[in-house]
Scaffold this motif. Structure first.
Motif: not given
Lengths: 317, 586
Positions: A154, A161-168, A184, A266, B272-273, B295, B303-304, B309
């Motif tokens: 990542a 992507p480095p984490g999360g479930m969707i692109t922010t 993800h 994340n 998530q956000e 976020k 990393q973000f 991100e």
């Protein structure tokens, strides 16, 4: 069969009742409560809040209230999250389930294939290689391998992507959304699969080795059956039998979430939420979730017993 | 990878004193969230555990000036492509976005963007006008009259008037109110009667006209201006179902806030956000950047930031972190001292600590420089008074810095009658001198214990550390009285009076010095800053000498943000909420 089921269901209820009482008392007797950690409150305010939340009542009375509400479908209101516990489950559990379901599926498929091949070719270079790889994967701590993959794939290569479930901030829907989620979840699924693979592969391998030594396999071969047929029709089916027991036990794990993986990647799952609620003594959420897992465990056990009966007619229930 | 440090942090929105408890684990102290709201941290870690900051002498290597990005071309494409959205990491908002009803400080960060306050505070913590364009305080310091701006609107376009303010205060005196706001402890006249149900309204709250409201207290309290001058809830929206004794309905509105702040909520995705869009009805005008996102980033935020991100994150100001951030090339770095201080609570019930000389000896005998500054790689500085160096009341005049001096410490212990016994441990009347220390599990606690063990041994004190992974267990142990010293860090302090909070909220009950109470009340009896400053100076000198708590350290953090963001400043008291409406992307 039906008397067996009635008996089992009755046992289940008793077990769940005992478990709920035990869990409730354990949680209630851990030092501190939801109010304790809030050190900004005055002693009078703390007392007022304990009164409002009913935390000043005796444990058994609190248990009675909780149980009574639970029977009426009310699992309470998370103190820390300020939301109904069931809504929280709905918000978080499915995310955990998605990860767990996909990685469990992959783990089983890969473990069966690899296990069968390495048993069939016992002590071959393939078998040796697989065993070395499996031991390596089993002994890696999940946070290490997780962070390592994030760093390489990542951060450095930027492939995933480095984490999360969707692109922010993403507004993707439909297929685009699906693609985003798949991207993800790739890393966490790889890590979870790697970690689960080891023991299961070894399990299938040793089962298969045992079965291959049985007389009926020799008979099958002697009949002149094709090796493929011997392997997959006669050997594999029998080798898989004991694994059916495992299926039931996977049930709670599917919904339980994974604290470490969720944290590293994340991922908006229930595991993190649960851990946090313990630190905060968020009793309704703790109780609700633990009971949910307990119920799944009991159902899972029953399920594996029944499946076993279905798969192996010799088993009487 | 949940860090062992379970930091229970109580954040309150700057003005609004929203109390919240949330557990926050800062790994490398990289926590994405901004202390937008006051971040009250019951930092379990040995005080100073996290990264403290330094007022006067800047430790070598620490960042004292803002650092500007050197090479914006290194900015990841992801961030480059965002033209009307700014993303900031926030540990864990839970969705309770109604001010005064939140338990998590992270929700406070969210609501600080959704709601404006009557009165805000400037960079020194001095009250400044926001929704209220001015206010008057009566000569007896009991009645506050707020004059609202004209034409104020909530984000749905409905008018904001004095009625809404009255409603906001009133429901916090409802008997069903279960939030952690400080408004109820302001003792508004008639508040008690309302709570008990003997009065239909709170007597002290008077709506004079739609733009003017006054509130009368039972007792002068200089913090009331900011506490009462906090967020305003719309009566039409939050009050339409209100009847006395029933507030449950508000919980249903938590995820559908209606505010008057720079942004309004677009969507909340649990775990998530939190998505915001600019509020065109904001009284200062629509914010310059259309979209803003908090976020959720529970773990490591590095990393973000590295992958673009998130645009903004906070880190402990260790040399290592700063070097790493500088090397990224595309971030600006802003050094920052949170408005908190770390301290060790002393069990004044225990014979050996009742003596001021023993407490002073511990201060001299602990090598605080090594523990809080050097071992923290410059991310901390030493505290000697119950105020942060950024406070308007901060002073070093007549303050003993308690420089590490083991000889002086031994001398004080001798004076106090503790003589070295046979096995090297000091004794008095046959009782050995022992210190039972409690700390929360963290790297900094480990450092503290390692150094303190040596320090105490050199003084002839037997040191018995006990470490807790769970904050509530630690607090229970403290409540049980089974300790000598325990490390805490304060929550975010807006008013200097907040620095003495632990003496009034029931935690520390055994320090009854009439001089302290007299000075404390004197400082609250007036709203004149200069007069208060003088009283606080005296108070700080008293505390610095008496040491009813042992001061440990200040944290020091840095904010790192995408070099494209312009006009970014961070207030120690209201975080990024103050300057966010001005942020633009270059």
């Amino acid at each position: 069969m039906s008397t067996y089921l009635t008996k089992r269901l009755l046992y289940m209820l008793i077990i769940l009742f005992a478990a709920s009482l035990l869990i409730f008392i354990l949680y209630a007797s851990t030092p501190g409560d939801f109010i304790t950690g809030n050190i900004k409150l005055t002693a009078e305010r703390k007392a007022e809040l304990r009164e409002i939340y009913g935390l000043n009542k005796p444990v058994l009375e609190r248990y009675g209230i909780w149980m009574n509400n639970a029977f009426h479908g009310d699992f309470g209101y998370s103190l820390a999250q300020q939301k109904p516990v069931l809504q929280l489950f709905n918000d978080y559990i499915w995310n955990s389930f998605l990860l767990a379901a996909v990685s469990t599926f992959l783990t089983w498929v890969i473990a069966v294939i690899v296990g069968v091949i390495s048993a069939y070719k016992q002590y071959s270079w393939f078998d040796t290689l697989v065993m070395v790889a499996i031991f390596a994967a089993m002994s890696l701590p999940s946070f290490f391998i997780g962070l390592f993959l994030i760093k390489i794939l990542a951060v450095d290569l930027k492939w995933l992507p480095p984490g999360g479930m969707i692109t922010t901030g993403s507004h993707a829907t439909g297929l685009a959304y699906l693609k985003e989620v798949v991207r993800h979840m790739a890393l966490p699924v790889v890590v979870m699969t790697l970690l689960g693979l080891g023991s299961l592969t070894r399990y299938f391998r040793s089962n298969m080795i045992d079965v291959l030594k049985q007389d009926y396999i020799r008979t099958a071969r002697a009949k002149g059956l094709k090796e493929r047929k011997v392997l997959f029709r006669h050997a594999l089916r029998n080798a898989l039998l004991p694994a059916i027991t495992l299926v039931g036990f996977e049930l709670p794990a599917l919904f339980g979430g994974s604290l470490i993986i969720e944290q590293i990647f994340n991922w908006p799952g229930i595991g993190q939420l649960y851990m946090k609620s313990f630190g905060l003594r968020d009793y309704p959420l703790l109780m609700g979730f633990t009971m949910f897992i307990a119920i799944l465990t009991v159902i899972g056990t029953l399920l594996s017993d029944i499946l076993y009966r279905v798969a192996d007619p010799r088993v009487r229930l | 990878m949940r860090k062992s440090t379970l930091v229970l942090s109580t954040l309150l929105i700057a003005g609004s004193m929203l109390l919240a408890a949330c557990s926050d684990n800062s790994s490398n102290s990289a926590s994405g969230n901004t202390p937008a709201s006051a971040s009250a941290t019951a930092d379990p870690g040995t005080a100073g555990t996290e990264k403290p900051a330094s007022p006067a002498p800047v430790p070598a290597g620490a960042l004292s000036e803002p650092f500007t990005a050197t090479d914006l071309t290194k900015l990841p494409a992801v961030a480059q492509n965002r033209t009307d959205t700014i993303i900031v990491g926030l540990t864990d908002p839970s969705g309770a976005f109604t001010p005064y009803f939140q338990e998590s400080g992270y929700d406070g960060n969210v609501s600080s963007l959704l709601y404006a306050s009557l009165v805000t505070v400037d960079d020194k913590g001095v009250p400044a006008p926001e929704l209220a364009e001015s206010w008057d305080v009566s000569d007896d310091q009991l009645t506050y009259t707020f004059h609202l701006r004209k034409g104020l609107k909530f984000s749905d376009g409905s008018p904001l008037t004095a009625e809404d303010v009255a409603f906001t205060w009133t429901i916090q005196y409802d008997k069903a109110y279960d939030g952690g706001s400080s408004v109820p402890s302001m003792n508004v006249k008639g508040g008690k009667a309302y709570k008990e149900g003997t009065a239909k309204t709170v007597e002290g709250i008077k709506v004079i006209d739609p733009q003017t409201i006054s509130v009368t207290l039972e007792k002068p309290n200089a913090t009331a201006l900011v506490t009462l001058g906090s967020n305003v809830l719309s009566k039409a929206y939050y009050g339409k179902d209100y009847t006395f004794g029933h507030l449950e309905y508000i919980k249903k509105l938590h995820e559908h806030p209606l505010g008057d702040g720079p942004y309004k909520l677009e969507k909340f995705l649990p775990g998530q956000e939190v998505r915001f869009t600019a509020n065109e009805n904001y009284f200062k005008g629509k914010p310059k950047t259309e979209h803003f996102i908090y976020k959720t980033s529970e773990g490591d935020v590095w990393q973000f930031l590295e992958t673009g991100e998130v645009d903004y994150a906070s880190f402990s100001a260790t040399d290592e972190n700063i070097e790493k951030l500088k090397a990224l090339g595309f971030v600006n770095i802003l050094p920052y001292t949170p408005s908190t201080y770390g301290y060790m609570q002393v069990n004044l019930k225990h014979e050996q600590l009742k003596d001021k000389e023993v407490r002073q000896a511990i201060m001299y005998g602990l090598d605080r420089q090594s523990i809080y500054v050097d071992a923290a790689q410059g991310a901390g500085s030493i505290a000697n008074i119950p105020a942060s160096p950024i406070s308007w009341a901060y002073t070093e005049e007549g303050i003993n810095p308690y420089k590490y001096d083991p000889e002086k410490a031994k001398q004080l212990l001798d004076q106090a009658g503790w003589t070295v016994g046979a096995n090297g441990i000091r004794e008095k009347a046959g009782k050995p001198l022992t210190i039972h220390y409690l700390g929360s599990k963290s790297k900094n606690t480990d450092i503290f214990i390692a150094v303190a063990k040596e320090n105490f041994e050199a003084l002839g004190i037997e040191f018995q550390p006990e470490v807790f992974a769970d904050f509530n267990s630690l607090v229970s142990k403290v409540e049980g009285g089974d300790y000598d010293l325990v490390s805490f860090s304060t929550s975010m302090l807006t008013d200097p009076a907040d620095g003495f909070m632990q003496f009034f909220d029931g935690e520390i009950t055994d320090y009854d010095n009439p001089k302290f109470l007299e000075l404390y009340n004197k400082a609250l009896a007036t709203t004149d800053i200069e007069q208060r400053k003088a009283v606080y100076k005296e108070l700080y000198q008293l505390f610095n000498d008496e040491l009813p708590i042992l001061f440990t350290s200040y944290k020091k953090t840095v904010y790192a943000y995408n070099g494209r963001i312009q006009n970014l400043t961070v207030s120690p008291f209201i975080g990024l909420a103050g300057s966010l409406p001005e942020w633009t992307l270059k």
